[in-house]
Design a protein around this motif. Structure first.
Motif, PDB file in Angstrom:
ATOM      1  N   GLY A 210      35.243  59.380   0.091  1.00 45.80           N
ATOM      2  CA  GLY A 210      34.773  60.435   0.971  1.00 45.80           C
ATOM      3  C   GLY A 210      35.839  60.830   1.960  1.00 45.80           C
ATOM      4  O   GLY A 210      36.948  60.298   1.966  1.00 45.80           O
ATOM      5  N   GLU A 211      35.479  61.766   2.813  1.00 44.62           N
ATOM      6  CA  GLU A 211      36.378  62.195   3.868  1.00 44.62           C
ATOM      7  C   GLU A 211      35.546  62.761   5.008  1.00 44.62           C
ATOM      8  O   GLU A 211      34.327  62.943   4.885  1.00 44.62           O
ATOM      9  N   ILE A 212      36.199  63.039   6.119  1.00 43.11           N
ATOM     10  CA  ILE A 212      35.499  63.534   7.289  1.00 43.11           C
ATOM     11  C   ILE A 212      34.815  64.865   7.023  1.00 43.11           C
ATOM     12  O   ILE A 212      35.177  65.602   6.115  1.00 43.11           O
ATOM     13  N   GLY A 213      33.820  65.171   7.846  1.00 42.09           N
ATOM     14  CA  GLY A 213      33.108  66.433   7.767  1.00 42.09           C
ATOM     15  C   GLY A 213      31.802  66.324   7.009  1.00 42.09           C
ATOM     16  O   GLY A 213      31.709  65.665   5.978  1.00 42.09           O
ATOM     17  N   GLY A 214      30.756  66.956   7.557  1.00 44.88           N
ATOM     18  CA  GLY A 214      29.468  66.972   6.899  1.00 44.88           C
ATOM     19  C   GLY A 214      28.790  65.615   6.894  1.00 44.88           C
ATOM     20  O   GLY A 214      29.213  64.675   7.575  1.00 44.88           O
ATOM     21  N   ASP A 215      27.730  65.499   6.101  1.00 47.44           N
ATOM     22  CA  ASP A 215      26.977  64.242   6.042  1.00 47.44           C
ATOM     23  C   ASP A 215      26.794  63.761   4.607  1.00 47.44           C
ATOM     24  O   ASP A 215      25.891  62.973   4.320  1.00 47.44           O
ATOM     25  N   ALA A 216      27.663  64.225   3.702  1.00 47.51           N
ATOM     26  CA  ALA A 216      27.492  63.870   2.288  1.00 47.51           C
ATOM     27  C   ALA A 216      27.555  62.369   2.062  1.00 47.51           C
ATOM     28  O   ALA A 216      26.781  61.808   1.278  1.00 47.51           O
ATOM     29  N   GLU A 217      28.471  61.696   2.746  1.00 43.87           N
ATOM     30  CA  GLU A 217      28.620  60.257   2.553  1.00 43.87           C
ATOM     31  C   GLU A 217      27.429  59.492   3.132  1.00 43.87           C
ATOM     32  O   GLU A 217      26.988  58.481   2.562  1.00 43.87           O
ATOM     33  N   GLU A 218      26.899  59.958   4.266  1.00 43.04           N
ATOM     34  CA  GLU A 218      25.713  59.312   4.825  1.00 43.04           C
ATOM     35  C   GLU A 218      24.515  59.458   3.882  1.00 43.04           C
ATOM     36  O   GLU A 218      23.732  58.508   3.689  1.00 43.04           O
ATOM     37  N   ARG A 219      24.357  60.642   3.302  1.00 38.43           N
ATOM     38  CA  ARG A 219      23.270  60.833   2.336  1.00 38.43           C
ATOM     39  C   ARG A 219      23.501  59.993   1.076  1.00 38.43           C
ATOM     40  O   ARG A 219      22.551  59.449   0.497  1.00 38.43           O
ATOM     41  N   ALA A 237      38.502  58.866   4.075  1.00 41.76           N
ATOM     42  CA  ALA A 237      39.754  59.342   4.678  1.00 41.76           C
ATOM     43  C   ALA A 237      39.468  60.088   5.971  1.00 41.76           C
ATOM     44  O   ALA A 237      38.445  60.767   6.092  1.00 41.76           O
ATOM     45  N   GLY A 238      40.377  59.962   6.932  1.00 47.77           N
ATOM     46  CA  GLY A 238      40.296  60.800   8.123  1.00 47.77           C
ATOM     47  C   GLY A 238      40.039  60.098   9.428  1.00 47.77           C
ATOM     48  O   GLY A 238      39.547  60.720  10.380  1.00 47.77           O
ATOM     49  N   PHE A 239      40.387  58.793   9.545  1.00 47.86           N
ATOM     50  CA  PHE A 239      40.121  58.074  10.789  1.00 47.86           C
ATOM     51  C   PHE A 239      40.913  58.607  11.977  1.00 47.86           C
ATOM     52  O   PHE A 239      40.512  58.432  13.120  1.00 47.86           O
ATOM     53  N   THR A 240      42.033  59.264  11.731  1.00 49.84           N
ATOM     54  CA  THR A 240      42.855  59.753  12.838  1.00 49.84           C
ATOM     55  C   THR A 240      42.712  61.262  13.051  1.00 49.84           C
ATOM     56  O   THR A 240      43.465  61.858  13.829  1.00 49.84           O
ATOM     57  N   ALA A 241      41.730  61.887  12.387  1.00 48.69           N
ATOM     58  CA  ALA A 241      41.577  63.337  12.495  1.00 48.69           C
ATOM     59  C   ALA A 241      41.092  63.736  13.887  1.00 48.69           C
ATOM     60  O   ALA A 241      40.140  63.146  14.412  1.00 48.69           O
ATOM     61  N   PRO A 242      41.715  64.744  14.509  1.00 49.02           N
ATOM     62  CA  PRO A 242      41.264  65.202  15.831  1.00 49.02           C
ATOM     63  C   PRO A 242      39.955  65.972  15.735  1.00 49.02           C
ATOM     64  O   PRO A 242      39.706  66.693  14.759  1.00 49.02           O
ATOM     65  N   GLY A 259      30.033  63.535  11.287  1.00 50.48           N
ATOM     66  CA  GLY A 259      31.046  63.739  10.266  1.00 50.48           C
ATOM     67  C   GLY A 259      32.282  62.901  10.413  1.00 50.48           C
ATOM     68  O   GLY A 259      33.260  63.116   9.697  1.00 50.48           O
ATOM     69  N   THR A 260      32.295  61.935  11.325  1.00 52.32           N
ATOM     70  CA  THR A 260      33.497  61.130  11.521  1.00 52.32           C
ATOM     71  C   THR A 260      33.635  60.082  10.420  1.00 52.32           C
ATOM     72  O   THR A 260      32.658  59.658   9.798  1.00 52.32           O
ATOM     73  N   ALA A 261      34.869  59.660  10.199  1.00 56.28           N
ATOM     74  CA  ALA A 261      35.114  58.622   9.214  1.00 56.28           C
ATOM     75  C   ALA A 261      34.413  57.324   9.602  1.00 56.28           C
ATOM     76  O   ALA A 261      33.882  56.608   8.746  1.00 56.28           O
ATOM     77  N   ARG A 262      34.406  57.023  10.893  1.00 55.16           N
ATOM     78  CA  ARG A 262      33.766  55.787  11.340  1.00 55.16           C
ATOM     79  C   ARG A 262      32.266  55.789  11.036  1.00 55.16           C
ATOM     80  O   ARG A 262      31.715  54.789  10.550  1.00 55.16           O
ATOM     81  N   LYS A 264      30.714  57.459   8.755  1.00 52.20           N
ATOM     82  CA  LYS A 264      30.510  57.373   7.311  1.00 52.20           C
ATOM     83  C   LYS A 264      30.724  55.945   6.807  1.00 52.20           C
ATOM     84  O   LYS A 264      29.961  55.436   5.983  1.00 52.20           O
ATOM     85  N   ARG A 265      31.779  55.303   7.294  1.00 53.88           N
ATOM     86  CA  ARG A 265      32.037  53.926   6.887  1.00 53.88           C
ATOM     87  C   ARG A 265      30.870  53.026   7.286  1.00 53.88           C
ATOM     88  O   ARG A 265      30.414  52.189   6.489  1.00 53.88           O
ATOM     89  N   GLU A 266      30.368  53.192   8.491  1.00 56.49           N
ATOM     90  CA  GLU A 266      29.265  52.356   8.958  1.00 56.49           C
ATOM     91  C   GLU A 266      28.013  52.575   8.105  1.00 56.49           C
ATOM     92  O   GLU A 266      27.296  51.614   7.774  1.00 56.49           O
ATOM     93  N   ALA A 267      27.741  53.828   7.745  1.00 61.16           N
ATOM     94  CA  ALA A 267      26.565  54.105   6.915  1.00 61.16           C
ATOM     95  C   ALA A 267      26.711  53.476   5.535  1.00 61.16           C
ATOM     96  O   ALA A 267      25.763  52.880   5.005  1.00 61.16           O
ATOM     97  N   LEU A 268      27.892  53.567   4.950  1.00 58.57           N
ATOM     98  CA  LEU A 268      28.116  52.974   3.627  1.00 58.57           C
ATOM     99  C   LEU A 268      28.031  51.456   3.683  1.00 58.57           C
ATOM    100  O   LEU A 268      27.406  50.823   2.817  1.00 58.57           O
ATOM    101  N   GLU A 269      28.639  50.858   4.695  1.00 57.91           N
ATOM    102  CA  GLU A 269      28.590  49.401   4.801  1.00 57.91           C
ATOM    103  C   GLU A 269      27.175  48.904   5.032  1.00 57.91           C
ATOM    104  O   GLU A 269      26.785  47.849   4.521  1.00 57.91           O
ATOM    105  N   ALA A 270      26.377  49.670   5.773  1.00 56.55           N
ATOM    106  CA  ALA A 270      24.981  49.291   5.995  1.00 56.55           C
ATOM    107  C   ALA A 270      24.179  49.333   4.702  1.00 56.55           C
ATOM    108  O   ALA A 270      23.153  48.650   4.575  1.00 56.55           O
TER     109      ALA A 270
END
Length: 299
Positions: A210-219, A237-242, A259-262, A264-270
């Motif tokens: 996945g990458e930053i933006g939207g909520d596709a990874e959370e879904r 991807a995208g942990f350093t994106a402004p 839409g942040t990488a963080r 998304k990562r937290e949702a996937l790990e959960a």
């Protein structure tokens, strides 16, 4: 086995006579894909020489389908022509349309996705590299020499990261790799691919990029928790994106915490997904899971 694309798939290329259409047609043929012709209304009745094959050019997709039995199209036409090209393919009975073109207006994408869905046509893209079932067939622009067949399924929003994860796991191989595209509106989602890989008996592990933006990874994470029994390894991807800035893809926009990488990562790990911090670490996680008694190559 594979998802969406097999050695039986018969492929048309809309835009075959253009520079990009011709180049990628040759690459698909070299990969073993069964490209059966192309479409260009202005050059109907002509032919294209590619990889030792003479391919007919049809005036319409319907003519190509009737003459060749094609069931897949790769759309390599300019953005302004993409909406009409996809709708024409859907009306002709094409079951899978791979839309490589980038820069497609969002309202055009919304229109052709709805039109295709109503006619039973799956769209991958736009702004995507397409998909490949290594050793069987490829539709789009993914190079065929990155990795061979195996038992990992890959779905990615990023074309470049599709290639990189294929390279990182080239010794293991893939059932199918799908680059779904990074635009705000795409035809095939992470969830669609997760469902298909879950049902594919030859896919043993799924890699989700996945990458930053939207909520596709959370879904996707919620879907994994409820419906996916196979192991899933992820990378975002995208942990350093402004914040507030478009980063490459039109859909890769971060606003506040959404839409942040963080996130998304937290949702996937959960949801029980192991998430790598880099593509290389992601590949190591895949190898670790495969090493727990799982086969790494087809019988």
């Amino acid at each position: 086995m594979a998802i969406y694309l097999t050695e039986q798939s018969r492929i048309l290329v809309q835009g075959i006579t253009g520079a990009e259409g011709g180049r990628h047609t040759r690459r698909m043929l070299a990969a073993g894909s069964d490209v059966v012709g192309g479409v260009n209304p202005r050059k109907a009745g002509g032919t294209v020489d590619a990889e030792g094959r003479v391919l007919p050019v049809f005036g319409t997709v319907r003519e190509g389908v009737e003459a060749t039995g094609a069931d897949v199209t790769v759309v390599l036409v300019p953005p302004a022509s993409t909406r009409a090209a996809v709708m024409e393919a859907a009306d002709a009975g094409i079951r899978l349309a791979v839309v490589v073109t980038e820069g497609v207006p969002v309202h055009d994408a919304v229109a052709f996705h709805a039109h295709a869905r109503a006619r039973g046509t799956r769209v991958i893209g736009p702004n995507c590299p397409g998909l490949i079932s290594p050793g069987r067939s490829g539709a789009g622009i993914i190079p065929a020499d990155i990795a061979g067949p195996g038992r990992v399924g890959l779905v990615s929003r990023s074309g470049t990261l599709t290639y990189q994860l294929m390279h990182e796991l080239r010794d293991i191989g893939f059932s199918t790799c799908v680059g779904i595209g990074g635009d705000p509106v795409v035809g095939t989602t992470h969830i669609d691919c997760l469902t298909a890989f879950e049902d594919d008996p030859d896919t043993e592990l799924i890699v989700l990029v996945g990458e930053i933006g939207g909520d596709a990874e959370e879904r996707a994470a919620a879907h994994i928790r409820a419906h996916v029994t196979k192991p899933v390894v992820g990378y975002v991807a995208g942990f350093t994106a402004p914040e507030g800035r478009t980063m490459g893809h039109a859909g890769a926009i971060v606003s506040g915490s959404s839409g942040t990488a963080r996130a998304k990562r937290e949702a996937l790990e959960a949801a029980g997904v192991q998430v790598g911090r880099t593509p290389t670490e992601t590949a190591r996680l895949v190898r670790a899971r495969l090493g727990r008694g799982m086969r790494t190559a087809p019988d």
